[in-house]
Design a protein around this motif. Structure first.
Motif, short mmCIF file in Angstrom:
data_model
loop_
_atom_site.label_atom_id
_atom_site.label_comp_id
_atom_site.label_asym_id
_atom_site.label_seq_id
_atom_site.Cartn_x
_atom_site.Cartn_y
_atom_site.Cartn_z
N LEU A 9 17.54 14.71 26.84
CA LEU A 9 17.35 14.57 28.10
C LEU A 9 18.39 13.94 29.46
N GLU A 10 19.27 12.71 29.05
CA GLU A 10 19.88 12.76 29.33
C GLU A 10 21.06 13.18 30.23
N SER A 12 21.50 16.40 29.95
CA SER A 12 20.88 17.87 30.99
C SER A 12 20.56 17.30 32.57
N VAL A 13 20.19 15.95 32.08
CA VAL A 13 19.78 15.39 33.97
C VAL A 13 21.35 15.37 34.44
N LEU A 64 18.56 25.81 33.33
CA LEU A 64 17.26 25.30 33.08
C LEU A 64 16.55 26.40 32.82
N THR A 69 18.69 22.81 27.00
CA THR A 69 17.40 21.80 28.27
C THR A 69 16.49 21.95 27.74
N SER A 71 12.48 20.98 28.69
CA SER A 71 11.42 21.26 29.55
C SER A 71 11.32 20.24 30.76
N TYR A 72 11.87 19.97 32.16
CA TYR A 72 11.74 18.60 32.74
C TYR A 72 10.22 18.97 33.07
N ARG A 73 9.00 19.77 32.69
CA ARG A 73 7.86 19.82 33.22
C ARG A 73 7.33 18.56 32.36
N ASN A 74 8.02 18.64 31.57
CA ASN A 74 7.26 17.37 30.31
C ASN A 74 7.09 16.53 31.25
N GLN A 75 8.46 16.37 31.82
CA GLN A 75 8.71 14.63 31.57
C GLN A 75 7.71 14.07 33.62
#
Length: 269
Positions: A9-10, A12-13, A64, A69, A71-75
Motif C-alpha cells: 500500500l505504501e 502504491s501510494v 489504479l 495496486t 483497492s483504495y476504497r477499502n482504506q
C-alpha cells in the motif's frame, strides 16, 4: 501477511503521489502559458499540452487498475488529532495549502461526497436525462456515433491521399469550353459566323455628306492636295483636270508630287 499488504500500500501510494505530482506540474505549466503567453501560443502547442495531460491521466488510471495496486476504497482515513495550531510538517507536505488540520478543514478534505452545488447540478442533469425517451436517446446516440466515425475517418486518412485526390480533381476539371474554342477557330480560320460588310450606298456628287458616307479622303488624296498647294505657292505648275476625266492627274505632276510629299508631309519618316 499484514506487513506485506502495508508495504504494498505504501509503495502504491508513493507511486501514485509521484504521478499526480507530474500531472500537477503539467497543469501548472499549461495554465501559465494560457495566462502569460496567450498572444503567441499556437494551436499545435495547445494540442501538445492536451496530449501530455491525457497521457498522464491514462498512466494514473492504469496504475489504479493494476492488479498489484490495492483497492483504495477499502482504506478509510480517520483524523486522530485535530488542532488549531499551525503544523509545519503538514504545510510542507501540502505545499502550504493546508497549514492547519482543524475541525473546519477536515470536512472539506476528507469528504467522500461532492460539494452540495456539484451534487445539485448532477441531480438536475440526471433528471433531464431521465425525461428523454429511450427511442430519442437511441437516435441521438446513433447520430453522435455517425459523426464521430466520420470525423475519425477524416483524421485517419493520410494527408498524402487527400493531396493526391485534390490534384486529380484539379487535373480533371475542365478549364475551357470546347464548343467556344471550335467556334473561335472556325471564325478566325474560315470566317464562319461572321456577318458580311455591305458596300456604301451611292451619294450624288457635291452632297455635303459625301466625304462621310464614302469613308473620307484617302491618304493618297490628302498627299496629292498638299503637294498641289505647295507647288502653287512656289510658282510651280498646277495640274488641271482634263475634261471628261475627273480625278485623273497627269504623269508629269506625279513626280513633283512625290518630291513635295517627301519634303512637306508632317508624318515623314
Amino acid at each position: 501477511m499484514q506487513q506485506r499488504e502495508e508495504k504494498q500500500l505504501e509503495a502504491s501510494v508513493e507511486s501514485l503521489i509521484s504521478r499526480v505530482a507530474h500531472l500537477k506540474n503539467s497543469l501548472q505549466s499549461f495554465i501559465f502559458k494560457l495566462e502569460s503567453e496567450y498572444d503567441r501560443l499556437s494551436w499545435p502547442s495547445v494540442l501538445d499540452n492536451f496530449a501530455l495531460l491525457s497521457g498522464q491521466l491514462n498512466t494514473i488510471n492504469k496504475l489504479l487498475r493494476n492488479e498489484k495496486t490495492p483497492s483504495y476504497r477499502n482504506q478509510v482515513i480517520i483524523p486522530l488529532l485535530l488542532s488549531r495550531d499551525r503544523d509545519e510538517e503538514l504545510a510542507k507536505l501540502t505545499e502550504m495549502r493546508v497549514p492547519v488540520f482543524s475541525h473546519e478543514i477536515v470536512p472539506d478534505h476528507l469528504r467522500t461526497k461532492p460539494d452540495p452545488e456539484v451534487e445539485e447540478q448532477e441531480k438536475q442533469l440526471s433528471a433531464d436525462a431521465a425525461r428523454i425517451g429511450p427511442e430519442v436517446a437511441q437516435k441521438q446516440i446513433q447520430t453522435l456515433n455517425k459523426l464521430c466515425s466520420s470525423l475519425l475517418e477524416k483524421l485517419n486518412n493520410p494527408r498524402d491521399d487527400r493531396d493526391a485526390e485534390n490534384a486529380a480533381l484539379r487535373q480533371n476539371k475542365p478549364w475551357f469550353n470546347p464548343a467556344d474554342t471550335n467556334a473561335l477557330v472556325a471564325a478566325v480560320g474560315f470566317g464562319k459566323g461572321l456577318s458580311k460588310c455591305r458596300p456604301p450606298a451611292p451619294v450624288a456628287p457635291g452632297h455635303p455628306g459625301q466625304a462621310m458616307m464614302t469613308g473620307g479622303p484617302t491618304l493618297q488624296q490628302v498627299t496629292i492636295a498638299g503637294a498641289s498647294s505647295h507647288q502653287a505657292g512656289i510658282g510651280g505648275a498646277v495640274a488641271q483636270q482634263a475634261p471628261g476625266q475627273p480625278g485623273k492627274i497627269p504623269s508629269s505632276i506625279k513626280t513633283n508630287i512625290k518630291s513635295a510629299a517627301a519634303s512637306m508631309h508632317p508624318y515623314n519618316r
